[in-house]
Design a protein around this motif. Structure first.
Motif, PDB file in Angstrom:
ATOM      1  N   HIS A  53     -23.898 -13.213 -33.817  1.00 19.35           N
ATOM      2  CA  HIS A  53     -23.332 -12.300 -32.826  1.00 19.35           C
ATOM      3  C   HIS A  53     -24.112 -10.983 -32.862  1.00 19.35           C
ATOM      4  CE1 HIS A  53     -20.319 -15.193 -32.223  1.00 19.35           C
ATOM      5  NE2 HIS A  53     -19.369 -14.732 -33.028  1.00 19.35           N
ATOM      6  N   ALA A  54     -24.311 -10.396 -31.710  1.00 18.66           N
ATOM      7  CA  ALA A  54     -25.070  -9.148 -31.627  1.00 18.66           C
ATOM      8  C   ALA A  54     -24.175  -7.954 -31.938  1.00 18.66           C
ATOM      9  CB  ALA A  54     -25.667  -8.993 -30.232  1.00 18.66           C
ATOM     10  N   VAL A  55     -24.752  -6.981 -32.631  1.00 16.78           N
ATOM     11  CA  VAL A  55     -24.060  -5.727 -32.911  1.00 16.78           C
ATOM     12  C   VAL A  55     -24.711  -4.632 -32.066  1.00 16.78           C
ATOM     13  CG1 VAL A  55     -23.482  -3.993 -34.642  1.00 16.78           C
ATOM     14  CG2 VAL A  55     -23.416  -6.434 -35.237  1.00 16.78           C
ATOM     15  N   LEU A  56     -23.970  -4.120 -31.101  1.00 21.19           N
ATOM     16  CA  LEU A  56     -24.425  -3.035 -30.236  1.00 21.19           C
ATOM     17  C   LEU A  56     -23.722  -1.747 -30.631  1.00 21.19           C
ATOM     18  CD1 LEU A  56     -24.781  -5.739 -28.456  1.00 21.19           C
ATOM     19  CD2 LEU A  56     -24.653  -4.208 -26.489  1.00 21.19           C
ATOM     20  N   PRO A  57     -24.298  -0.602 -30.318  1.00 19.71           N
ATOM     21  CA  PRO A  57     -23.513   0.631 -30.453  1.00 19.71           C
ATOM     22  C   PRO A  57     -22.316   0.555 -29.518  1.00 19.71           C
ATOM     23  CG  PRO A  57     -25.496   1.041 -29.164  1.00 19.71           C
ATOM     24  CD  PRO A  57     -25.622  -0.355 -29.711  1.00 19.71           C
ATOM     25  N   ALA A 345     -28.230  -8.752 -16.126  1.00 15.77           N
ATOM     26  CA  ALA A 345     -29.421  -8.256 -16.822  1.00 15.77           C
ATOM     27  C   ALA A 345     -30.204  -9.409 -17.441  1.00 15.77           C
ATOM     28  CB  ALA A 345     -29.015  -7.255 -17.902  1.00 15.77           C
ATOM     29  N   ARG A 346     -29.516 -10.332 -18.085  1.00 12.74           N
ATOM     30  CA  ARG A 346     -30.219 -11.447 -18.734  1.00 12.74           C
ATOM     31  C   ARG A 346     -30.921 -12.316 -17.692  1.00 12.74           C
ATOM     32  NH1 ARG A 346     -27.121 -16.360 -19.604  1.00 12.74           N
ATOM     33  NH2 ARG A 346     -27.668 -16.455 -21.817  1.00 12.74           N
ATOM     34  N   ASP A 380     -21.671   7.950 -35.624  1.00 12.94           N
ATOM     35  CA  ASP A 380     -20.368   7.353 -35.856  1.00 12.94           C
ATOM     36  C   ASP A 380     -20.502   5.833 -35.958  1.00 12.94           C
ATOM     37  OD1 ASP A 380     -19.305   9.856 -35.694  1.00 12.94           O
ATOM     38  OD2 ASP A 380     -18.225   9.551 -33.815  1.00 12.94           O
ATOM     39  N   ALA A 381     -19.697   5.241 -36.816  1.00 12.60           N
ATOM     40  CA  ALA A 381     -19.740   3.787 -37.018  1.00 12.60           C
ATOM     41  C   ALA A 381     -18.939   3.096 -35.923  1.00 12.60           C
ATOM     42  CB  ALA A 381     -19.217   3.431 -38.402  1.00 12.60           C
ATOM     43  N   ASP A 382     -19.446   3.200 -34.693  1.00 11.22           N
ATOM     44  CA  ASP A 382     -18.844   2.606 -33.503  1.00 11.22           C
ATOM     45  C   ASP A 382     -19.689   1.398 -33.103  1.00 11.22           C
ATOM     46  OD1 ASP A 382     -17.281   4.879 -33.619  1.00 11.22           O
ATOM     47  OD2 ASP A 382     -18.091   5.782 -31.789  1.00 11.22           O
ATOM     48  N   PHE A 383     -19.064   0.225 -33.028  1.00 13.77           N
ATOM     49  CA  PHE A 383     -19.829  -0.992 -32.750  1.00 13.77           C
ATOM     50  C   PHE A 383     -19.088  -1.880 -31.755  1.00 13.77           C
ATOM     51  CE2 PHE A 383     -20.237  -0.079 -37.405  1.00 13.77           C
ATOM     52  CZ  PHE A 383     -21.523   0.444 -37.375  1.00 13.77           C
ATOM     53  N   ALA A 384     -19.862  -2.583 -30.935  1.00 13.99           N
ATOM     54  CA  ALA A 384     -19.363  -3.695 -30.136  1.00 13.99           C
ATOM     55  C   ALA A 384     -20.051  -4.950 -30.642  1.00 13.99           C
ATOM     56  CB  ALA A 384     -19.663  -3.477 -28.659  1.00 13.99           C
ATOM     57  N   VAL A 385     -19.285  -5.907 -31.143  1.00 12.52           N
ATOM     58  CA  VAL A 385     -19.816  -7.181 -31.634  1.00 12.52           C
ATOM     59  C   VAL A 385     -19.655  -8.196 -30.508  1.00 12.52           C
ATOM     60  CG1 VAL A 385     -19.625  -8.988 -33.376  1.00 12.52           C
ATOM     61  CG2 VAL A 385     -19.214  -6.591 -34.006  1.00 12.52           C
ATOM     62  N   VAL A 386     -20.771  -8.741 -30.044  1.00 12.35           N
ATOM     63  CA  VAL A 386     -20.796  -9.521 -28.806  1.00 12.35           C
ATOM     64  C   VAL A 386     -21.469 -10.864 -29.045  1.00 12.35           C
ATOM     65  CG1 VAL A 386     -21.587  -9.548 -26.403  1.00 12.35           C
ATOM     66  CG2 VAL A 386     -20.935  -7.387 -27.479  1.00 12.35           C
ATOM     67  N   ALA A 387     -20.890 -11.919 -28.458  1.00 13.53           N
ATOM     68  CA  ALA A 387     -21.537 -13.233 -28.410  1.00 13.53           C
ATOM     69  C   ALA A 387     -22.278 -13.319 -27.080  1.00 13.53           C
ATOM     70  CB  ALA A 387     -20.506 -14.344 -28.533  1.00 13.53           C
ATOM     71  N   PRO A 388     -23.557 -12.968 -27.040  1.00 14.11           N
ATOM     72  CA  PRO A 388     -24.242 -12.799 -25.753  1.00 14.11           C
ATOM     73  C   PRO A 388     -24.459 -14.092 -24.978  1.00 14.11           C
ATOM     74  CG  PRO A 388     -25.776 -12.505 -27.562  1.00 14.11           C
ATOM     75  CD  PRO A 388     -24.423 -12.609 -28.176  1.00 14.11           C
ATOM     76  N   LEU A 413     -18.808 -14.986 -16.524  1.00 13.48           N
ATOM     77  CA  LEU A 413     -19.651 -13.946 -17.094  1.00 13.48           C
ATOM     78  C   LEU A 413     -20.087 -14.340 -18.495  1.00 13.48           C
ATOM     79  CD1 LEU A 413     -17.554 -10.780 -16.110  1.00 13.48           C
ATOM     80  CD2 LEU A 413     -19.446 -11.819 -14.840  1.00 13.48           C
ATOM     81  N   TYR A 414     -21.247 -13.848 -18.888  1.00 17.87           N
ATOM     82  CA  TYR A 414     -21.758 -14.035 -20.242  1.00 17.87           C
ATOM     83  C   TYR A 414     -21.531 -12.759 -21.058  1.00 17.87           C
ATOM     84  CZ  TYR A 414     -24.065 -18.414 -19.065  1.00 17.87           C
ATOM     85  OH  TYR A 414     -24.317 -19.703 -18.701  1.00 17.87           O
ATOM     86  N   GLY A 415     -21.303 -12.961 -22.358  1.00 18.03           N
ATOM     87  CA  GLY A 415     -21.152 -11.831 -23.256  1.00 18.03           C
ATOM     88  C   GLY A 415     -19.702 -11.594 -23.630  1.00 18.03           C
ATOM     89  N   VAL A 416     -19.192 -12.376 -24.563  1.00 16.95           N
ATOM     90  CA  VAL A 416     -17.810 -12.229 -25.008  1.00 16.95           C
ATOM     91  C   VAL A 416     -17.759 -11.182 -26.125  1.00 16.95           C
ATOM     92  CG1 VAL A 416     -15.850 -13.386 -26.106  1.00 16.95           C
ATOM     93  CG2 VAL A 416     -17.228 -14.595 -24.381  1.00 16.95           C
ATOM     94  N   VAL A 417     -16.948 -10.171 -25.925  1.00 18.24           N
ATOM     95  CA  VAL A 417     -16.769  -9.138 -26.954  1.00 18.24           C
ATOM     96  C   VAL A 417     -15.855  -9.701 -28.032  1.00 18.24           C
ATOM     97  CG1 VAL A 417     -15.967  -6.801 -27.459  1.00 18.24           C
ATOM     98  CG2 VAL A 417     -17.131  -7.281 -25.289  1.00 18.24           C
TER      99      VAL A 417
END
Length: 445
Positions: A53-57, A345-346, A380-388, A413-417
């Protein structure tokens, strides 16, 4: 390194240097370090390994209408911020209108802050408003912590927030420039709108004709001229007309402090697909044609447009009448902005690092939120964990904003948070959100 309490590890961490495997070390509420994926982890730290899973700010959405207090039946702080958390948004900045009172004086700001305090799931800041009669209040609002000032160049849709004419724009921007502030503007020209054809009814083509590109283009030209004359800093909100892009590009190349944003609905929805009577698609400025959308994507790629923010502007379902002339204009997308933008975008060859730049880093920079917007030490430790690569179909029943009307219903849509973290604490995941732990933010604090 300060004492690390948490390590968030992923094979895809979106950092300012690119996407790479990494272990993000968190100390208290801040990121202490971004370590190599296989680094020896600090002893005693809890480890959250999210695999591929991707870790985004955490996303920063600087264009949200919460409407609370006064019109909280449209949207309130608990529901709006719960939707934000579910969508990977960890910081939002609330617009000054559609609430009662509007955020146009310091006492009104305090009313707004009191309505939000203890009820927000994400961090929340506030824009002030620039009206024809409150130029004398702007400096005090700036000193009280608003992040800038919103104005309209055409009627706003609510009587308590009138638009600025050209003289009023000059007066407000001169005052704001005097203390180094930021003016953000709804850029549609009142005269151009008044001269456009207006026909009631369900036809989307008629509504589109009533909000012509020239209205945006003329307003952007007015804003650029005002920035040139006053030296003020100006940001164009929710840009829809691609015809205004060359004007913005020339202004920026000439050193003017002019920037622009666009929105998920302009990047993912097109006029050609809007059914007649489907006023869940109504917004101002409007969703335009596919070729216009292509040009907006190019402007994001070349930097003419820097931010992608929601313009989440909800209302009660009864206000979305089938008549485009009378229905409330606004699209609710706070929870869906990330997957909507990522899906397109993808398809167009952009990466998650682009999306993070447009939806987190650039909005944070716009508002001066120096601890937000990046997975980097000191932030800040702010993250969105996403299954792109995971897809879902939008079901309004699963949305958290108060009135579950959405133009995205039924879309795949793609990209489940998968999870959202705010200052080192998980605030959303597995379809639910926790207790409200967000803070109220002020400029430069």
């Amino acid at each position: 390194m300060p004492e690390v309490s948490l390590v968030l590890r992923s094979t895809r961490v979106v950092t300012p240097e690119g996407i790479r495997p990494a272990a993000v070390a968190v100390a208290g509420e801040r990121i202490a370090a971004v370590l190599p994926y296989g680094a020896e982890l600090p002893r005693g730290a809890g480890v959250e390994d999210v695999g591929d899973h991707a870790v985004l700010p955490g996303l920063v959405d600087t264009h949200v209408h919460v409407n609370d207090p006064g019109r909280a039946e449209w949207e309130g702080f608990p529901t709006a911020t719960r939707a934000a958390a579910a969508g990977g948004v960890t910081t939002l900045v609330d617009m000054p209108l559609n609430s009662l009172p509007p955020t146009t004086t310091v006492p009104h700001l305090r009313v707004k802050q009191d309505a939000a305090r203890g009820r927000v799931h994400v961090d929340v800041g506030f824009w002030g408003g620039a009206l024809p009669d409150n130029t004398g209040d702007l400096r005090a609002l700036h000193e009280a912590g608003v992040f800038g000032f919103k104005c309209f160049l055409s009627p706003s849709g609510v009587p308590e927030f009138p638009e600025l004419d050209r003289e009023g724009l000059t007066a407000s921007l001169t005052e704001i420039a005097g203390f180094g502030g930021l003016l953000i503007a709804h850029a549609e020209d009142a005269a151009a709108l008044a001269g456009a054809p207006h026909r009631a009814g369900p036809a989307y083509a008629d509504f589109l004709a009533s909000r012509p590109r020239d209205a945006e283009n003329d307003a952007v030209r007015t804003l650029v001229d005002a920035a040139r004359r006053t030296g003020g800093r100006v940001h164009v909100l929710h840009l829809s007309s691609s015809d205004a892009l060359p004007l913005l590009a020339r202004a920026r190349a000439g050193g003017l402090r002019v920037s622009a944003e666009t929105c998920p609905h302009f990047l993912t929805l097109t006029a050609e697909e809007v059914p007649d009577g489907a006023t869940e698609f109504k917004c101002c400025p409007p969703i335009r044609e596919r070729a216009n959308q292509d040009a907006l994507w190019q402007a994001l790629a070349d930097g003419t447009v820097g931010c992608v923010v929601s313009d989440h502007s909800p209302c009660t379902a009864d206000l979305k009448t089938p008549d485009f002339a009378t229905a409330w204009g606004g699209i609710s997308s706070l929870q869906l902005g990330l997957p909507a933008v990522w899906t397109e975008a993808r398809r167009r060859g952009h990466g998650l690092d682009d999306v993070a730049r447009w939806m987190s880093t650039a909005p944070a920079e716009l508002a001066g939120l120096g601890t937000k917007g990046a997975v980097a030490a000191g932030r800040d430790a702010d993250f969105a964990v996403v299954a792109p690569d995971e897809a879902f179909t939008v079901d309004p029943a699963h949305l958290h904003h108060r009135n579950r009307v959405t133009a995205y219903a039924g879309r795949t849509l793609y990209g489940v948070v998968k999870a959202t973290w705010l200052r080192g604490r998980r605030i959303a995941g597995a379809g639910s959100t926790g207790q409200p732990t967000g803070r109220l933010l002020e400029r430069n604090h």
